[in-house]
Design a protein around this motif. Sequence first.
Motif, PDB file in Angstrom:
ATOM      1  N   ARG A  87       0.834  -1.242   0.095  1.00  0.00           N
ATOM      2  CA  ARG A  87      -0.155  -0.106  -0.070  1.00  0.00           C
ATOM      3  C   ARG A  87       0.808   1.307   0.117  1.00  0.00           C
ATOM      4  O   ARG A  87       0.447   2.285  -0.615  1.00  0.00           O
ATOM      5  N   TYR A  90       2.767   1.352  -3.664  1.00  0.00           N
ATOM      6  CA  TYR A  90       1.914   1.596  -4.722  1.00  0.00           C
ATOM      7  C   TYR A  90       0.642   2.443  -4.794  1.00  0.00           C
ATOM      8  O   TYR A  90      -0.023   2.735  -5.733  1.00  0.00           O
ATOM      9  N   ARG A  93      -5.173   4.045  -3.604  1.00  0.00           N
ATOM     10  CA  ARG A  93      -6.201   3.894  -4.599  1.00  0.00           C
ATOM     11  C   ARG A  93      -5.944   2.630  -5.263  1.00  0.00           C
ATOM     12  O   ARG A  93      -6.961   1.784  -5.481  1.00  0.00           O
ATOM     13  N   ARG A  94      -4.774   2.140  -5.812  1.00  0.00           N
ATOM     14  CA  ARG A  94      -4.373   0.975  -6.554  1.00  0.00           C
ATOM     15  C   ARG A  94      -4.523  -0.365  -5.507  1.00  0.00           C
ATOM     16  O   ARG A  94      -5.227  -1.227  -5.825  1.00  0.00           O
ATOM     17  N   PHE A  95      -4.177  -0.005  -4.219  1.00  0.00           N
ATOM     18  CA  PHE A  95      -4.235  -1.136  -3.383  1.00  0.00           C
ATOM     19  C   PHE A  95      -5.874  -1.423  -3.235  1.00  0.00           C
ATOM     20  O   PHE A  95      -6.015  -2.540  -3.280  1.00  0.00           O
ATOM     21  N   GLU A  97      -8.329  -0.924  -4.983  1.00  0.00           N
ATOM     22  CA  GLU A  97      -9.074  -1.463  -6.353  1.00  0.00           C
ATOM     23  C   GLU A  97      -8.668  -2.931  -6.728  1.00  0.00           C
ATOM     24  O   GLU A  97      -9.506  -3.724  -7.031  1.00  0.00           O
ATOM     25  N   VAL A  98      -7.335  -3.215  -6.796  1.00  0.00           N
ATOM     26  CA  VAL A  98      -6.773  -4.195  -6.971  1.00  0.00           C
ATOM     27  C   VAL A  98      -7.390  -5.329  -5.901  1.00  0.00           C
ATOM     28  O   VAL A  98      -7.688  -6.559  -6.009  1.00  0.00           O
ATOM     29  N   PRO A 204     -13.436   6.934  -3.801  1.00  0.00           N
ATOM     30  CA  PRO A 204     -12.109   6.585  -3.863  1.00  0.00           C
ATOM     31  C   PRO A 204     -11.226   6.998  -2.487  1.00  0.00           C
ATOM     32  O   PRO A 204     -11.790   8.382  -2.159  1.00  0.00           O
ATOM     33  N   HIS A 210       3.564   8.089  -1.967  1.00  0.00           N
ATOM     34  CA  HIS A 210       4.129   6.929  -2.239  1.00  0.00           C
ATOM     35  C   HIS A 210       5.566   7.088  -1.851  1.00  0.00           C
ATOM     36  O   HIS A 210       6.596   8.049  -1.724  1.00  0.00           O
TER      37      HIS A 210
END
Length: 543
Positions: A87, A90, A93-95, A97-98, A204, A210
Amino acid sequence: MTAAAPTPAPTAPAPVVHPPLPVPQALAYMGAAVMLALSQGLGQGFVSANIPQIAGDLGITTTQASWLMAAYMIPRASLPLLLIKIRTQYGLRRFAEVGIIAYVAVALASVWMQDFRSAVVLQALSGAAAAPLSTLAFMYMLEPLSQQWKMRLGLPAAMAVMMSGPTLARVVSPALIGDGGLGGIHLTALGMAMVSLMLVFRLPLRPVPHMKVIQSLDFLSFLLIGFGFAGLTIGFVLGPIHNWTDAPWVGALLAASVASLAVAVAVELNREAPLLDIRWLVSPAMLHLTATLFLFRLILSEQSAGAPRMFLTLGVPPSQMTGLFAIIVGASLLGGLACVAWMRPNRVAVLHLIALLLIAGGALMDAQATIDTRPEQMIVSQALIGFAGMLFLPPAMMAGLVSALARGPQYLLSFVIVFISTQSLGGVLGSGLFTTFINNRQAAHYAVLTEQIAVGDAPTMQAIAARAAGLAAQVPDAASRSAQAAAQIAQEATAQASVMAYNDAYLLTALIALGAALALVLHMLRDRLALRMSPQAEPDVTP
């Protein structure tokens, strides 16, 4: 010549303080947190509450079905090791959603689960996919709140919903199963997963900086710790079922697990940027917190592995226990509300003392059970234990988070691992130890009872004759009546031995809770005496 201490892990980016969201948006995010928490909690509860039904649906034994619970819990205990670093590197948000897409995919595949092998694989994937949901539920609950309300409102609310999920599964499972098998449960889990997917993409999380924190040796440490956690989980789930010594592989697996964890500790202590700060984890304060969380999780096994299994032993169907579990869920939510009203950093010890006393009182009430006890007679005691559980965990987690953040954001990972591991592993180990104790005590009580009802004994013969007379209208043959009467008495002896064993376990739980409460009182008195005896600072009279 002493080795130089390893340099600390790279400092994580400073946490971004987002302003609180408007009330409508805040309620939407908190509603999403509730849905995510319930999806994760119900998914876990559907497995643990329906092992016999799953075994019948797949055409396997309950011993084989227990592997499904182990397969689900293994990634739940070990995967958080990497999730927080993933998390951080990356992005949220990507964490999110995936993670939610993976959860929906596994829930969809579970609808077509038809054999044991595919069921084990899917349960392992379900546990892995559910692991991010716990983190997402926390983040969505804390996201819209101001800093002063994150700990006071967000933390107890998230904990209350997450901890109530497995118990709520026992409330809704009988209605979902009905006469149609497990299809209703799988479709319910899939529907909740799809709603969670919609909420994650529609609401979101706000971005945070990051930072590249994942290193190659992290994967080696993860594999070592993951194998250790997996071995402990399998051992304590299957060990009581195989009576420990009847399956030599259980002992070998536990020994290999301890060795794997020892190697992981050695690797981490000699890394410049360790995955876990072992030195901080073995500091007196963290050892005390870890022992507290682990002990409390063991005590709470009385509620998850005690009353439900005792009633099943007495022949009470799950549909007649829904009212009891619904009240436990309500009591847990009330405990969360009590934390919102009373939880402060200086009240943690008092809240823990109250929780331990409530658990001791509830367990002592349960220790009076008989073969005629039914769920309605345990409502008060189980409600006390459910309320106490939520009165204990949020203050403990708050104390740990404050201690971790005081040392720096990079220590947050180590604390989260401690908390998740003590809860996941503590639940598995507690249930295994609780079941082992009950099995041993049941065998001891049954041996005593069988000596008392030995064939040829005058009272036993009178009891058999009385039972046989009552069966005269249904069974014409005298020999068959006597045999059936003797079988009924033996069956009642088995049930009586089981209830006596559970009473012993309840009494042991109460004694442990009282012992912990006494130790806590002595600790509080020591702190108060130390404060009184410490020299008072002279007042500053400089103009």
